[in-house]
Design an enzyme around this catalytic site. Sequence first.
Site, PDB file in Angstrom:
ATOM      1  N   ARG A   1       2.324   1.002  -9.236  1.00 58.93           N
ATOM      2  CA  ARG A   1       2.951   1.100  -7.532  1.00 58.93           C
ATOM      3  C   ARG A   1       4.457  -0.231  -7.492  1.00 58.93           C
ATOM      4  NH1 ARG A   1       1.781  -2.818  -5.911  1.00 58.93           N
ATOM      5  NH2 ARG A   1       2.371  -2.983  -3.926  1.00 58.93           N
ATOM      6  N   GLY A   2       4.226   0.264  -5.918  1.00 59.06           N
ATOM      7  CA  GLY A   2       5.297  -0.803  -5.708  1.00 59.06           C
ATOM      8  C   GLY A   2       6.820   0.163  -6.000  1.00 59.06           C
ATOM      9  N   ALA A   3       8.055  -0.788  -4.969  1.00 58.14           N
ATOM     10  CA  ALA A   3       8.760   0.102  -5.197  1.00 58.14           C
ATOM     11  C   ALA A   3       9.992   0.037  -6.076  1.00 58.14           C
ATOM     12  CB  ALA A   3       9.889   0.182  -4.007  1.00 58.14           C
TER      13      ALA A   3
ATOM     14  N   GLN B   1      -4.248  -2.644  -0.611  1.00 57.36           N
ATOM     15  CA  GLN B   1      -3.822  -3.809  -1.510  1.00 57.36           C
ATOM     16  C   GLN B   1      -3.265  -4.480  -1.264  1.00 57.36           C
ATOM     17  OE1 GLN B   1      -2.600  -0.280  -0.630  1.00 57.36           O
ATOM     18  NE2 GLN B   1      -1.555   0.657  -1.570  1.00 57.36           N
TER      19      GLN B   1
ATOM     20  N   ASP C   1      10.655   0.289   0.751  1.00 62.34           N
ATOM     21  CA  ASP C   1      10.437   1.492  -0.290  1.00 62.34           C
ATOM     22  C   ASP C   1      11.398   2.421  -0.194  1.00 62.34           C
ATOM     23  OD1 ASP C   1       6.774   1.039   0.302  1.00 62.34           O
ATOM     24  OD2 ASP C   1       7.333   1.880  -2.106  1.00 62.34           O
TER      25      ASP C   1
ATOM     26  N   ASN D   1       8.337   2.295   4.703  1.00 61.35           N
ATOM     27  CA  ASN D   1       7.145   1.170   3.496  1.00 61.35           C
ATOM     28  C   ASN D   1       6.307   1.737   4.155  1.00 61.35           C
ATOM     29  OD1 ASN D   1       7.018  -0.841   2.658  1.00 61.35           O
ATOM     30  ND2 ASN D   1       6.488  -2.141   3.747  1.00 61.35           N
ATOM     31  N   LYS D   2       5.446   0.460   3.334  1.00 57.47           N
ATOM     32  CA  LYS D   2       3.760   0.727   3.484  1.00 57.47           C
ATOM     33  C   LYS D   2       3.306   1.645   4.827  1.00 57.47           C
ATOM     34  CE  LYS D   2       1.724   1.567   0.621  1.00 57.47           C
ATOM     35  NZ  LYS D   2       1.544   3.260   0.252  1.00 57.47           N
TER      36      LYS D   2
END
Lengths: 356, 356
Positions: free
Chosen positions: B56-58, B201, B242, B252-253
């Site tokens: 995960r993580g763009a 996260q 993201d 974003n998140k």
Amino acid sequence: MKIKSLGLDNIRSVEWIDDTESLQLIDQRLIPFRVAFVQLTSVKDVCKSIKEMVVRGAPAIGATAAYGMVLAIKEANNVSKQERKESFEQNYFDILSTRPTAIDLSNFAKKIYNIALETDYSFDESLKVAKISVDKMVEQCKNIGEKSTDYIEDGDSILTHCNAGPLATIDFGTALAPFYKAKEDGKDITVYVDETRPRLQGAKITAWELEQAEINHKIIPDSAASFLMSKGKINKVILGADRCLKDGTISNKIGTLSVAVNAKYFDVPFYSSFPWSTIDLESDSIEDFKIEYRDEKEVKYVTSYEDEMLIANPKSNALNPAFDITPPELITSYFTPDGVLSLNELKNKIESIDKK
Amino acid sequence: MKIKSLGLDNIRSVEWIDDTESLQLIDQRLIPFRVAFVQLTSVKDVCKSIKEMVVRGAPAIGATAAYGMVLAIKEANNVSKQERKESFEQNYFDILSTRPTAIDLSNFAKKIYNIALETDYSFDESLKVAKISVDKMVEQCKNIGEKSTDYIEDGDSILTHCNAGPLATIDFGTALAPFYKAKEDGKDITVYVDETRPRLQGAKITAWELEQAEINHKIIPDSAASFLMSKGKINKVILGADRCLKDGTISNKIGTLSVAVNAKYFDVPFYSSFPWSTIDLESDSIEDFKIEYRDEKEVKYVTSYEDEMLIANPKSNALNPAFDITPPELITSYFTPDGVLSLNELKNKIESIDKK
């Protein structure tokens, strides 16, 4: 308590049991997994139950403190006359020291403290006053629901944070009272329930109470409320308060301030709902607020029934402020036993209480 | 990856292994409890790993998609010439469909898709381009840290949300790059780490990464950031993105918008940090954002290592939007590989990228 489906409609979350001269609490830590009662017969037990959050919610803590003081009088009557005052003062101090933020605790405790001194530690008199005070608060919560009906419309999507329902307030709830009334009136509402980290009172208790009452609701992570507001999915916010200053500033569960700031930004009305025992007549400034910082373990671990689970990097520290402070400029109106009040109306009302 | 204490300083969270022609990922779901690697040899495995958030993580998803496309070319070369195009297109579509919000995924996948068509499915050529593209992105993250040094001061208390560190970005991190640089430069900073519900996260990954780097940090419930800002305890916000639209809007998140609104209200600078692969050159309006709603189970249950635990009323439903949208008026500046840019500077830069 308004939980008919479990046969709990005639039971209160905090109840004095005459037969055994004890205080009965629903153990809120076990909700929604189990409904279990604890019986408290000593001030020591009462203090432990408040600290460990067997009982929580400002009004419920207040009622517990009132009956705790009744037990303190009982204990004072069981020691020699010389030791009486010291025993009683110590118990009073211990009860006041359990949790610092909710003002109902000291308001109720102080009331019974004064009765004890006026009546030379009369158990019967203090118990009578404790019961009347708790009944009055329950009646006030009922009135909050009845007097705010114009503010709840068919089709509303309302956010609430933490838990201000029957468990937290003995019976109707403060923030939840309007939802019960709306249900009774046949209004179709949806409640977005902030899960309320770290102790998850929303996901565990509010969601359970709303499910029992068959009120439409959805649990959301606390951080999702802003997004739902930005999308027009939340059109009102109603939540409780643990303390309200004379200037209308409230202290409430951590996360309340964030909701209020977002509500302001997205132009969503923000209402705080509480009975009169939540008013702090003695503080004038937010500097007086004692914000409780609880154990970091509550953030790093979650609990479910009797298990616990680590959900964070074990070697990191966590910070766990239990409450925050919301200024009156972020509060649209106040849901009170006297109806929905503007800031000025609230201030006038507080002044009239203060003069009594 | 900058995790020296675990001997991981020469390892990347997403890495192509030449010997086995496979893609190696650190299984991010197990952090902080265990560092374990998975080897992927098929597009099917790659898609599963992205969907289930092994990776995960763009930017890390982008790198995974690039190498996934290399595997798609390998698979295309293993079927008959007639079936080749269909196999390849299907794999491309499957990779693009794994997760809808992060744009790095499609930016990287598209690049390798085009190389494949230009080179008649050359495995060597596409692998070379994939490696160069990933290296370029890693270099860009490093530059984010180096070019933002003036913005990080000794004594800063900086909030970050979710995880935009080495695991999410292959090496230096986007939001975390400035913290590593500050540490290197001997600046004393404290990082407040939003735990980032529902998947935590922040509490799990960011806290772990900061601990490994010996950077002072404290985990907080997401809802506590507002209170800490109101008390002057947080003086900057730095987080990732993201996707960034041409007008500077970021996705974003979930929870980012709430932080941004609070930062604006309390006058705390808010910075979003990302490499150029996070720019979406094709969308003009937030209507184009596809916000992923994930399974409600992620809200109602938490996981730790291999266990899971119910933390909500079982009969209630939950809503789980994984991302939100933050408009440019809430963003003070952008931390980019070209330095810290104002909105206008960012727009000019995007225009110059777009023309290439």
